[in-house]
Design an enzyme around this catalytic site. Structure first.
Site, PDB file in Angstrom:
ATOM      1  N   ARG A  68     -58.251  53.360  38.198  1.00 58.66           N
ATOM      2  CA  ARG A  68     -57.902  53.808  37.246  1.00 58.66           C
ATOM      3  C   ARG A  68     -56.836  54.392  35.499  1.00 58.66           C
ATOM      4  NH1 ARG A  68     -61.522  59.158  35.286  1.00 58.66           N
ATOM      5  NH2 ARG A  68     -61.545  57.728  33.020  1.00 58.66           N
ATOM      6  N   ASP A  92     -59.243  61.948  41.353  1.00 61.35           N
ATOM      7  CA  ASP A  92     -58.280  62.046  40.781  1.00 61.35           C
ATOM      8  C   ASP A  92     -57.438  63.117  41.422  1.00 61.35           C
ATOM      9  OD1 ASP A  92     -55.878  62.808  38.518  1.00 61.35           O
ATOM     10  OD2 ASP A  92     -57.654  63.684  37.537  1.00 61.35           O
ATOM     11  N   GLU A 260     -56.091  65.810  26.090  1.00 58.58           N
ATOM     12  CA  GLU A 260     -54.783  64.232  26.336  1.00 58.58           C
ATOM     13  C   GLU A 260     -54.327  64.043  24.983  1.00 58.58           C
ATOM     14  OE1 GLU A 260     -56.185  62.149  30.646  1.00 58.58           O
ATOM     15  OE2 GLU A 260     -57.582  62.551  28.887  1.00 58.58           O
ATOM     16  N   ARG A 276     -57.923  64.810  22.129  1.00 57.77           N
ATOM     17  CA  ARG A 276     -59.141  64.769  22.752  1.00 57.77           C
ATOM     18  C   ARG A 276     -59.255  66.044  22.192  1.00 57.77           C
ATOM     19  NH1 ARG A 276     -59.786  62.981  29.052  1.00 57.77           N
ATOM     20  NH2 ARG A 276     -61.156  64.985  28.986  1.00 57.77           N
ATOM     21  N   TYR A 370     -60.904  55.035  28.604  1.00 62.34           N
ATOM     22  CA  TYR A 370     -59.572  55.430  28.287  1.00 62.34           C
ATOM     23  C   TYR A 370     -59.169  53.777  27.601  1.00 62.34           C
ATOM     24  CZ  TYR A 370     -59.239  59.609  30.578  1.00 62.34           C
ATOM     25  OH  TYR A 370     -59.037  61.475  30.853  1.00 62.34           O
TER      26      TYR A 370
END
Length: 630
Positions: A68, A92, A260, A276, A370
């Protein structure tokens, strides 16, 4: 202090930065004082449309079950670098992730094997590195890869502190390469990027940072971060270096509900931040800096850029363009163009420093999370993205600007308020920013089913000129009240298109509103905030009611506010026996901001006021001014 920082400061202090760079295997010493060029895209109208893509990392292959978070850049020599997470546990931070990299020496046509920028530690005590973002210093050739360093906590669980050994802190790390990304040295910079010890978390926004080119801050390196401050609020902040990465400073946090975020240098040297929105307005947040990213002005919502709370990318199409030139104003933007889901991946193009986005083309109509952009040495544009909504590994695409099939002709109109069952006349402006005469083939509006419109497209618009098109829009009588998006699309003689959007708020007709014995004014917010709103904030409104008749009347209100309706609250705005031609003011009705309001991005107070005098009963509807919540 790390070995990396000691060595750089010693070298620069004794023999000069250019010598250090040359000895470290970077660009020649002369390039340390003169900024090497970036790579410009081929102009929009040049060449045949081209788009090609290939998979760079497939889940379950190459040693990791999950990949990712894409980052993309181009070295001074023209090598393309793609970086991303390898996630052993598919989570994550604080997973034991590694920051990986692949290299292309032919503009992204083929790629070398996967290598490691910084490897995670899977056995206890676990260490992880994730969410990469590149910056290339065009003066020194050094390449920086920013990412998080995690032990026991991720972004949400991190605690205040800057001790690099504190396992309950999510740390900021930067890796630097002096040999075009082949070898790396690592440094934890948590203390450098934490201006307030009350901040409890921070991470570098993945993708790519920038180096400024214009004005007194030329050469500055700028990497965006998201922080959680001491009050638990998400904010954006710029981390910057004016000494080629020997030290890093942090600017002032901006906004609320940020996440972000990316920056781009505009044609006049200002820096635009594009974020964002963690408050889920469904659109991107934007702010401008006049001082090279240290501070930013008011945060606004860009309703031309729908976004489902996702990472995005923003770059200059022609980064070598002179300051103030037309090409310096051309921006590229990629994201998932949806207000609700990570899907509909699109690349957009602006010709006026991001004020309008008339050109756009979908590259992934299905799931897309993304994405990040970079202009390539051969004039194409590189796009590294996550297919399948973030579950499809890492994919690389190349395209030229001709593939966008666009024309530099933004379409703008003011937002409308239209009574249902009526026709409104408005002006749609077409601006020709293309530098050559614009021959219009068609001009259409995308409206809801049952609505109709009439307009006559202009035949030709000269360069740097605009045309005002008078249009009429008819809203059927049965239309439900609310706000509707309308998209205008222009097609030129060559079949290329441009787009613009505006909203239509549909309200009751004059007959439905029933003129009555009273007049209601106000609906005014008495406690506005300049820094946006959060769930739980109270919006307080004030109203004035006037009896227009010669007889006393009783006024009973209702609506979407509290402390207004006597059927709901003991404290309310009812008035018994309001005298002839008398008036009163009610200043305490309120609304508590909800997550649903934040998702919509606004709140509008809507009230009804019933006047009763004997057998005479009339109702007055009052729609207050829309309150933007971000």
């Amino acid at each position: 202090m790390s070995h990396f920082r000691r060595r750089l400061r010693w070298g620069a202090g004794l023999v000069g930065l250019s010598t250090v760079v040359a000895l470290a295997g970077g660009v020649p010493a002369a390039a340390a004082t003169e900024q090497a060029p970036d790579f410009d895209a081929t102009p929009l109208q040049a060449g045949k449309p081209f788009y090609a893509e290939q998979q760079l990392a497939t889940n379950g292959e190459g040693g990791f079950p999950n990949y990712r978070i894409p980052a993309l850049t181009v070295t001074n020599s023209g090598d393309v670098l793609a970086s991303y997470d390898g996630r052993p546990t598919a989570i994550d931070a604080p997973g034991p992730n590694s920051v990986l990299q692949r290299r292309s020496t032919d503009g992204g046509a083929t790629w070398q094997e996967q290598t490691v920028v910084h490897e995670g530690k899977r056995t206890a005590p676990v260490e992880g590195y994730s969410d990469p973002s590149y910056i290339v210093d065009r003066r020194t050739g050094d390449i920086f890869n920013f990412h998080v360093k995690s032990f026991n906590q991720g972004f949400g669980g991190s605690r205040p502190g800057v001790d690099p050994e504190d396992r309950n802190v999510l740390h900021a790390e930067v890796s630097v390469s002096h040999d075009e990304g082949r070898t790396w040295e690592h440094e934890t910079i948590t203390a450098d990027v934490t201006a307030d010890l009350g901040w409890r978390s921070r991470f570098a926004a993945s993708g790519q940072g920038i180096q400024l080119k214009y004005g007194k801050h030329a050469g500055r390196l700028l990497q965006q971060y998201t922080i959680i401050n001491g009050a638990g609020v998400f904010q954006a902040v710029s981390v910057y270096s004016d000494d080629h990465g020997r030290s890093w400073k942090v600017g002032e946090p901006v906004g609320v509900g940020m996440d972000e975020n990316k920056t781009v240098e505009l044609s006049d040297g200002r820096v635009m931040l594009n974020s964002r929105d963690s408050q889920r307005s469904g659109y991107r947040k934007v702010a401008l800096s006049e001082d090279g990213g240290v501070t930013y002005g008011k945060v606004t919502i860009d309703r031309e850029l729908p976004d489902p709370t996702n990472n995005a990318s923003l770059v200059r199409a022609f980064p070598n363009a002179p300051e103030g030139s037309a090409r310096a104003k051309v921006l590229l933007f990629s994201n998932a163009a949806s207000t609700s889901q990570r899907a509909n991946g699109i690349v957009r193009m602006s010709f006026d420093d991001g004020r309008t986005w008339p050109v756009g083309r979908v590259f992934q109509p299905g799931g897309m999370a993304y994405s990040t952009l970079a202009t390539l040495p051969d004039g194409n544009v590189g796009l590294l993205y996550e297919p399948d909504g973030g579950n499809g590994g890492i994919r690389f695409a190349r395209f030229n600007l001709a593939w966008l099939q666009g024309v530099a002709a933004p379409l703008t109109a003011e937002n409308l308020t239209v009574e249902r069952g009526s026709t409104a006349t408005f002006r749609l402006t077409v601006a020709n920013q293309s530098g050559s005469a614009l021959h219009v083939k068609d001009l259409t509006l995308g409206v809801p089913a049952g609505w109709t419109y009439e307009l006559t497209p202009p035949d030709k618009i000269l360069p740097d000129a605009s045309a005002a098109v008078t249009a009429t829009l008819t809203v059927p009588a049965g239309t439900t009240g609310g706000t509707y998006p309308v998209t205008a699309t222009l097609t030129n003689a060559k079949g290329r298109t441009s787009h613009g959007s505006f909203t239509v708020e549909v309200v009751k007709s004059a007959e439905e509103r029933t003129p009555g014995r009273i007049q209601v004014t106000g609906g005014t917010l008495t406690n506005p905030r300049k820094d946006g709103y959060q769930a739980g904030d109270k919006l307080v409104f004030t109203y004035t009611v006037t009896n227009l008749s010669d007889a006393a009347t009783t006024v009973v209100p209702s609506g979407n506010l509290r402390d207004l309706d006597p059927a709901v609250d003991s404290r309310n705005c009812r008035w018994r026996g309001l005298g002839a031609n008398a008036s009163y003011t009610c200043s305490f009705p309120y609304h508590v901001v909800s997550q649903e309001d934040l998702d919509a991005g606004y709140f509008t107070p809507v009230t009804e006021w019933t006047s009763s005098s004997g057998d005479t009963v009339t109702v007055v509807e009052h729609v207050g001014e829309r309150i933007e919540l971000t």
